[in-house]
Design a protein around this motif. Structure first.
Motif, PDB file in Angstrom:
ATOM      1  N   TYR A 243      26.500   3.632 -17.121  1.00  0.00           N
ATOM      2  CA  TYR A 243      26.992   4.390 -15.975  1.00  0.00           C
ATOM      3  C   TYR A 243      27.594   3.460 -14.940  1.00  0.00           C
ATOM      4  CZ  TYR A 243      24.916   8.350 -18.163  1.00  0.00           C
ATOM      5  OH  TYR A 243      24.627   9.333 -19.064  1.00  0.00           O
ATOM      6  N   LEU A 244      28.669   3.937 -14.327  1.00  0.00           N
ATOM      7  CA  LEU A 244      29.354   3.152 -13.310  1.00  0.00           C
ATOM      8  C   LEU A 244      28.461   3.019 -12.085  1.00  0.00           C
ATOM      9  CD1 LEU A 244      32.949   4.586 -13.642  1.00  0.00           C
ATOM     10  CD2 LEU A 244      32.057   2.460 -14.567  1.00  0.00           C
ATOM     11  N   PRO A 245      28.692   1.979 -11.297  1.00  0.00           N
ATOM     12  CA  PRO A 245      27.868   1.754 -10.103  1.00  0.00           C
ATOM     13  C   PRO A 245      27.917   2.949  -9.146  1.00  0.00           C
ATOM     14  CG  PRO A 245      29.357  -0.083 -10.487  1.00  0.00           C
ATOM     15  CD  PRO A 245      29.730   0.980 -11.466  1.00  0.00           C
ATOM     16  N   PRO A 246      26.884   3.114  -8.345  1.00  0.00           N
ATOM     17  CA  PRO A 246      26.805   4.268  -7.435  1.00  0.00           C
ATOM     18  C   PRO A 246      27.975   4.405  -6.473  1.00  0.00           C
ATOM     19  CG  PRO A 246      24.709   3.136  -7.544  1.00  0.00           C
ATOM     20  CD  PRO A 246      25.693   2.293  -8.294  1.00  0.00           C
ATOM     21  N   ASP A 247      28.656   3.303  -6.120  1.00  0.00           N
ATOM     22  CA  ASP A 247      29.742   3.423  -5.137  1.00  0.00           C
ATOM     23  C   ASP A 247      30.898   4.274  -5.648  1.00  0.00           C
ATOM     24  OD1 ASP A 247      30.308   1.349  -6.938  1.00  0.00           O
ATOM     25  OD2 ASP A 247      31.680   0.396  -5.534  1.00  0.00           O
ATOM     26  N   ILE A 248      31.114   4.315  -6.965  1.00  0.00           N
ATOM     27  CA  ILE A 248      32.171   5.197  -7.475  1.00  0.00           C
ATOM     28  C   ILE A 248      31.675   6.635  -7.524  1.00  0.00           C
ATOM     29  CG2 ILE A 248      31.607   4.957  -9.921  1.00  0.00           C
ATOM     30  CD1 ILE A 248      34.592   5.103 -10.496  1.00  0.00           C
TER      31      ILE A 248
END
Length: 132
Positions: free
Chosen positions: A40-45
């Protein structure tokens, strides 16, 4: 991939019950081999302004460096069966491109050549039958 940079962007519209990371969870993931799982992509995206369209994106160069193929997935989980009268998550205008905004070239598969050869052969057989 021949591109030196890989960027990913999409438009997102999210409306949930406002319980961050507990209920109504939206994730953006990627994998170079889905059989082995998703990352999963980092939370900022995944920071969304609720109830409006947001243009989000990420630089995937470091995670997809040297990979010829990758898949991207969007998952949404309500987690429970209560308070699910919200719209949920809409995703639109997904684009993968190099650093200049140019989509990577899509190679023409050899199956098109095979399909074309098959159609030519079928046409020749049909023509022969009508001549008899």
């Amino acid at each position: 991939s021949s591109a030196t940079e890989v960027h990913f962007q999409f438009a997102s519209w999210l409306q949930t019950e406002n319980a961050p990371n507990e209920f109504d969870v939206a994730h953006v993931g990627y994998s170079t081999a889905p059989i082995f799982g998703w990352h999963y992509l980092p939370p900022d995206i995944q920071t969304f302004e609720q109830g409006q369209w947001n243009l989000l994106g990420a630089d995937l160069t470091s995670v997809l460096a040297g990979e010829a193929h990758a898949q991207i997935c969007f998952t949404f989980d309500t987690v429970d069966n209560m308070f699910n009268t919200y719209e949920g998550w809409y995703v639109d205008d997904v684009m993968v491109h190099d650093g200049n905004g140019t989509p990577p070239p899509i190679p023409e598969p050899s199956t098109l050549l095979l399909l074309g050869s098959g159609l030519i052969g079928l046409g020749a057989v049909t023509r022969r039958r009508f001549r008899k």
